[in-house]
Design a protein around this motif. Structure first.
Motif, PDB file in Angstrom:
ATOM      1  N   ARG A  31      47.350  32.758  39.425  1.00 29.73           N
ATOM      2  CA  ARG A  31      46.766  32.009  40.547  1.00 29.73           C
ATOM      3  C   ARG A  31      47.770  31.166  41.331  1.00 29.73           C
ATOM      4  NH1 ARG A  31      43.545  30.727  36.257  1.00 29.73           N
ATOM      5  NH2 ARG A  31      44.362  28.597  36.271  1.00 29.73           N
ATOM      6  N   GLY A  72      47.051  40.940  47.189  1.00 24.64           N
ATOM      7  CA  GLY A  72      47.049  40.900  48.649  1.00 24.64           C
ATOM      8  C   GLY A  72      48.177  41.691  49.264  1.00 24.64           C
ATOM      9  N   GLY A 106      50.078  31.286  51.266  1.00 19.27           N
ATOM     10  CA  GLY A 106      49.002  30.478  51.822  1.00 19.27           C
ATOM     11  C   GLY A 106      47.618  30.989  51.490  1.00 19.27           C
ATOM     12  N   ASN A 107      47.540  32.107  50.738  1.00 14.11           N
ATOM     13  CA  ASN A 107      46.223  32.622  50.353  1.00 14.11           C
ATOM     14  C   ASN A 107      46.225  32.993  48.878  1.00 14.11           C
ATOM     15  OD1 ASN A 107      46.508  35.752  49.982  1.00 14.11           O
ATOM     16  ND2 ASN A 107      47.672  35.275  51.845  1.00 14.11           N
ATOM     17  N   SER A 108      45.044  32.981  48.278  1.00 15.95           N
ATOM     18  CA  SER A 108      44.938  33.149  46.833  1.00 15.95           C
ATOM     19  C   SER A 108      45.260  34.572  46.384  1.00 15.95           C
ATOM     20  CB  SER A 108      43.528  32.774  46.365  1.00 15.95           C
ATOM     21  OG  SER A 108      42.554  33.582  46.992  1.00 15.95           O
ATOM     22  N   GLU A 153      47.571  36.717  47.468  1.00 10.56           N
ATOM     23  CA  GLU A 153      49.016  36.895  47.317  1.00 10.56           C
ATOM     24  C   GLU A 153      49.562  36.109  46.135  1.00 10.56           C
ATOM     25  OE1 GLU A 153      52.172  36.918  50.527  1.00 10.56           O
ATOM     26  OE2 GLU A 153      50.343  36.726  51.718  1.00 10.56           O
ATOM     27  N   ASN A 154      48.888  35.049  45.741  1.00 10.12           N
ATOM     28  CA  ASN A 154      49.342  34.248  44.603  1.00 10.12           C
ATOM     29  C   ASN A 154      48.903  34.834  43.270  1.00 10.12           C
ATOM     30  OD1 ASN A 154      50.741  32.288  46.062  1.00 10.12           O
ATOM     31  ND2 ASN A 154      48.849  31.206  46.546  1.00 10.12           N
TER      32      ASN A 154
END
Length: 211
Positions: free
Chosen positions: A33, A76, A53-55, A57-58
């Motif tokens: 996460r 992502g 900046g988005n979940s 990609e994390n």
């Protein structure tokens, strides 16, 4: 001798989902996460390296690299980072990737980063030519979950539900339960120095002898 690295060293309170050590022995750490972390060789400190900046990609599933470039497979898409210049690029459905959920990435001997995703073929990110695809004609969409390259430069792709595919320049071979594979669901794949291909299933292993 076992050493444990945890939150006191800088890791987040999260699942570690991917590891990659580069030629300088710096360790890149993917999390479920919280994006990408790095531990420099000789240091016990783990520091945040890249957080999107988005979940999606994390949420990191796999990391591989060559030289100064690393490729990070996420929910992502796949992003590349140059560890010297910091240059970043995201590959997603917006610029040619067939699906944004990427299970695995494997940099082949020719420098192409092969991508395990939901598609009807093999997808590669070439340093010079962008995204390339080797399509399986007549095949439905498959979930390529794991990738490996053998010492002959042949790419092997393991799927969730349709066995294993062997991709070489002029040949495509499919291995499934009908040909003796233990199970069509494959979760890990590796090539050994003797030419065998090992395939991990839920309750055991298959060993393919390509010869």
């Amino acid at each position: 001798n076992v050493r444990v690295f945890g939150t006191e060293n800088g890791l987040p309170f999260d699942k570690v989902t991917a590891l990659y050590m580069d030629e300088k022995r710096d360790l890149y750490i993917g999390t479920e996460r919280n994006g990408l972390y790095r531990k420099d060789d000789g240091s016990s400190r783990i520091a945040p390296y890249y957080r999107a900046g988005n979940s999606l990609e994390n949420n990191i599933n796999a990391i591989d690299g060559r030289g100064d470039s690393i490729f990070v497979a996420t929910n992502g898409g796949v992003y590349t980072l140059n560890t010297v210049t910091g240059q970043y690029k995201l590959y997603s459905t917006l610029n040619g990737l067939p699906h944004n959920k990427v299970y695995d990435v494997m940099v082949g001997s020719d420098g192409t980063a092969w991508v395990g995703t939901i598609t009807s073929g093999l997808v590669g990110i070439s340093p010079n030519n962008g995204i390339t695809q080797i399509m399986l004609h007549g095949k439905p969409t498959l979930e390529f979950h794991t990738l490996a390259e053998d010492d002959q430069g042949v790419i092997w792709g393991g799927t969730l539900g349709d066995g294993v595919y062997q991709f070489s320049r002029d040949t495509l071979i499919h291995y499934s339960e009908d040909k003796g594979l233990m199970n069509n669901y494959t979760y890990a794949i590796a090539a050994d120095p003797n030419g065998y291909i090992w395939v991990g299933h839920r309750e055991g292993l298959s060993r393919i002898n390509p010869r």
